[in-house]
Scaffold this motif. Structure first.
Motif, PDB file in Angstrom:
ATOM      1  N   GLN A 433      73.622  29.367  -7.564  1.00  0.00           N
ATOM      2  CA  GLN A 433      74.319  29.610  -6.306  1.00  0.00           C
ATOM      3  C   GLN A 433      75.704  30.216  -6.547  1.00  0.00           C
ATOM      4  O   GLN A 433      76.145  31.109  -5.816  1.00  0.00           O
ATOM      5  CB  GLN A 433      74.422  28.302  -5.524  1.00  0.00           C
ATOM      6  N   ALA A 436      75.535  33.931  -7.343  1.00  0.00           N
ATOM      7  CA  ALA A 436      75.399  34.755  -6.140  1.00  0.00           C
ATOM      8  C   ALA A 436      76.765  34.990  -5.493  1.00  0.00           C
ATOM      9  O   ALA A 436      77.057  36.100  -5.013  1.00  0.00           O
ATOM     10  CB  ALA A 436      74.444  34.092  -5.152  1.00  0.00           C
ATOM     11  N   LYS A 439      79.098  37.585  -7.441  1.00  0.00           N
ATOM     12  CA  LYS A 439      78.811  39.009  -7.283  1.00  0.00           C
ATOM     13  C   LYS A 439      79.741  39.675  -6.270  1.00  0.00           C
ATOM     14  O   LYS A 439      79.975  40.882  -6.322  1.00  0.00           O
ATOM     15  CB  LYS A 439      77.358  39.203  -6.838  1.00  0.00           C
TER      16      LYS A 439
END
Length: 444
Positions: A433, A436, A439
């Motif tokens: 998580q 993500a 990014k």
């Protein structure tokens, strides 16, 4: 408050009233949404007979537990719902919401208010509530760090001495010796309730002092790194072995109840809890609590930095009345009112330098005032651990995505306390998580 310390989970109706402009007759009623902590319950008791009597402005309060408050206030402010004229919002949200244009800046009103004395506000609290434009978007109601509270009677009965700067290993040793299930006394109370601001407030400080971090300076996630895992496994094991019953459902309020009723030997949590614990009308351990700095492992200090502040959503049509309430609620006069009416230990402290010069407050808070102020002054949002960080925050990461990330990982860590998963799995999932989220920031 029923049973001494029980949370008031619902207040008056929070329905927004109608009207526009600061001159309308219904400007005499404003709506306030606030977290259900003792300091907020106190202001609800005092408002009608003092603020309303002085100004004619009525305040309709809605009080909610922390997690519910976060959901409600975010929904209303982010969606420009306009239901509330003032709300309590934390240090994490204020700079982010200010950047989004969701809040009215308060600096101009504060600086124009001759009696407010902005310069008296503690600098760490002002900095935490300041936007990129250098303006203050929240007025601190009370400020806090974190420290370790312990029952002096239970320690004395076992011949134990608490150091001023304990390590987590020492705390675990004390918890093992003081845990007494037969008498219904836990060795320690620690938050296990899911929520980035519940379980992960204390747990992230443990991660910091063990050498871990959510992200390193280039936004590489470190949620399943050895240091993060070691700290989390330690925390989970400690609360499973020696913690309070129902730990996966225990947050600040539940631990306040447990420790305040003499059902735990130690409690690591917010410095703001001390005022309630020292009130004999609300606590069975008043006068029998010791306070020391947040436990450490590899750092010199590890306490968090937080303030619950009053903000004014951009949508309010009653800015003048709202500011009158905010300025009253965060003023020196309000502190005097709380002290004289409810007891000096109940003063919402940690926000003004002058508080620590009030003779009555110094006397009533002598057990915890110095450690509280020292903890606030040593909290370092820029560098709370052993490595540089990419965003501000001691017990949180100052980015919008952290609320969701921290809450999701907390749910799995709480499940590991309950025994339905493992720390390794919880943090491996958390790492994915966090990757993500990273990014959005890598290379910027």
């Amino acid at each position: 408050m029923a049973a001494g310390l029980l949370l008031l989970t619902a207040g008056c109706s929070g329905a927004g009233s109608t009207g526009s402009g600061s001159g309308g007759s219904d400007d005499q009623t404003i709506t306030a949404l606030m977290v259900g902590n003792p300091q907020m319950e106190d202001i609800q008791k005092l408002t009608a007979d003092n603020f309303t009597k002085q100004t004619g402005i009525k305040v309709k309060f809605t009080i909610l537990p922390e997690n519910e408050l976060r959901d409600k206030v975010t929904q209303d402010v982010a969606n420009q719902g306009g239901q509330y004229d003032v709300a309590t919002v934390g240090a994490y949200e204020v700079p982010i919401w200010a950047k989004n244009g969701w809040l009215q800046q308060l600096s101009d009103k504060a600086n124009a208010d001759a009696g407010y004395d902005t310069g008296d506000l503690l600098k760490p609290m002002v900095a935490a509530l300041t936007g990129d434009d250098g303006k203050m978007y929240g007025a601190p109601f009370y400020g806090e760090s974190s420290f370790l509270m312990y029952n002096k009677d239970l320690f004395a009965a076992k011949g134990l001495t608490m150091p001023e700067h304990p390590t987590w290993d020492q705390v675990a040793g004390f918890a093992a010796k003081l845990n007494d299930k037969g008498k219904g006394v836990a060795g320690i109370c620690l938050r296990g309730l899911p929520g980035w601001g519940e379980l992960f407030a204390p747990l992230t400080t443990v991660v910091n002092t063990y050498g871990g971090t959510w992200f390193d300076k280039d936004w590489t996630p470190k949620v399943n790194a050895p240091e993060f895992k070691q700290a989390t496994q330690f925390y989970v094991d400690l609360v499973k072995k020696y913690g309070e019953s129902g730990a996966p459902q225990s947050g600040f309020t539940e631990c306040l109840n447990t420790f305040g009723q003499g059902k735990a030997a130690m409690w690591y949590d917010a410095t703001s809890a001390a005022g309630t614990l020292e009130d004999p009308n609300a606590s069975k351990v008043a006068g029998h609590v010791g306070y020391v700095y947040a436990p450490v492992e590899k750092t010199d200090y590890s306490g968090w930095l937080w303030t619950w502040s009053w903000v004014m959503p951009k949508t309010t049509k009653k800015a003048e009345a709202a500011w009158k309430f905010i300025s009253w609620a965060t003023s020196k006069d309000y502190e005097q009112l709380v002290g004289s009416k409810l007891g000096w230990s109940r003063v919402p402290s940690g926000k003004r330098t002058s508080t620590y010069s009030i003779p009555q407050y110094k006397d009533s808070a002598k057990a915890f005032a110095d450690v509280t102020l020292g903890s606030i002054e040593h909290a370092n949002p820029q560098n709370p651990g052993l490595q540089p960080r990419p965003a501000l925050g001691v017990q949180y990461v100052g980015i919008p995505e952290f609320a969701d990330l921290g809450t999701k990982v907390s749910q799995e860590v709480s499940a590991s306390i309950a025994g339905s998963t493992t720390v390794d799995k919880a943090l491996d999932d958390g790492q994915q998580q966090a990757e993500a989220v990273a990014k959005n920031y890598k290379g910027k």
